[in-house]
Design an enzyme around this catalytic site. Sequence first.
Site, PDB file in Angstrom:
ATOM      1  N   SER A  61      52.543  15.396  -8.339  1.00  0.00           N
ATOM      2  CA  SER A  61      53.581  15.809  -9.284  1.00  0.00           C
ATOM      3  C   SER A  61      54.834  14.953  -9.230  1.00  0.00           C
ATOM      4  O   SER A  61      55.558  14.849 -10.224  1.00  0.00           O
ATOM      5  CB  SER A  61      53.956  17.273  -9.040  1.00  0.00           C
ATOM      6  OG  SER A  61      54.409  17.451  -7.704  1.00  0.00           O
ATOM      7  N   HIS A 285      61.759  18.973  -8.181  1.00  0.00           N
ATOM      8  CA  HIS A 285      61.079  17.747  -8.616  1.00  0.00           C
ATOM      9  C   HIS A 285      62.079  16.809  -9.280  1.00  0.00           C
ATOM     10  O   HIS A 285      63.121  17.253  -9.776  1.00  0.00           O
ATOM     11  CB  HIS A 285      59.956  18.074  -9.593  1.00  0.00           C
ATOM     12  CG  HIS A 285      58.716  18.543  -8.934  1.00  0.00           C
ATOM     13  ND1 HIS A 285      58.595  19.797  -8.396  1.00  0.00           N
ATOM     14  CD2 HIS A 285      57.540  17.921  -8.689  1.00  0.00           C
ATOM     15  CE1 HIS A 285      57.392  19.938  -7.863  1.00  0.00           C
ATOM     16  NE2 HIS A 285      56.737  18.803  -8.029  1.00  0.00           N
TER      17      HIS A 285
END
Length: 304
Positions: A61, A285
């Site tokens: 990711s 993230h």
Amino acid sequence: MPFPIRRSAPVASRHRPTTAALAVASATALLAGTAATASAAPAPVRTGDGAPVHYVALGDSFSSGPGIPDQTDEACGRSSRNYPTLVAASLGAVSFTDVTCAGADTRHMTTPQGAANPQLDALRPDTTLVTLGIGGNDLDLAGVLTRCVLLGKLAPLGAPCKRSYTLLGSDEIGSRIAATAPKVAAVLDEIHGRSPRARVLVVGYPAIVPDDGTSCRATVPLAEGDFAWFRDKQKQLNSMLAREAGTGRDTYADAYRPSIGHDACKPQGVRWIEPEQTAEAAGFHPNAAGHRSTADAALATLTR
């Protein structure tokens, strides 16, 4: 880091999103709530002898870009502004295949990830460039972050998460990193077996919490002392990746150093890591600016 968004259900299309960031964001919301735009692409650069670039991007990711508009593969959390896409555009790649997928670990390089094909199946004999961003999910860093958030709520002072992973003088996360090293080495060997002409960049993870060890509990609900511990474990993971790249013909691209001062504790517009799910990216993230920085680090490494 490998902060994959973990999901038990199979992916709907070719890939699936799973990232530790979302796991942490979910835990944070469950426990009552804690609560940039990328810069313009640089001019194209040339590598080596200027031969045509056939590029394949592999990874989890932190490479796919979950939550960053626009998503080109919702199942894998893949963005049109992730660092592989930026690198391909800057290099003027003749061919570009991006199979990065949230939740991927080293197993998914050679075995399916739900409905997704093994990532290494994208490689060809004429592939000339490969980026590999992997390792965090092998450590179950989603689970680590979730535990740290829970313990931070229960015991906000001290370093309860560190204590839970270092009982009786052990270093459980260090052991997981050591166990992941040969898996990364095996992936690199397999890449070269399938694409013997390829230059391979092993891409590290950007800074998630402050490099100076300071805390920001109002934004990231870890215990005060766990910020420095988590930073140290992330650096240990990146050091392992750099060593594995350095043992062969491969090169390590350092995404951590340029990201110092842009961690999840910083305000919007400064941070490159989102502290929770936002319109900019998945929680914990990199946002588009973070991917721009990682792309710049990869391109600088290629042209040294």
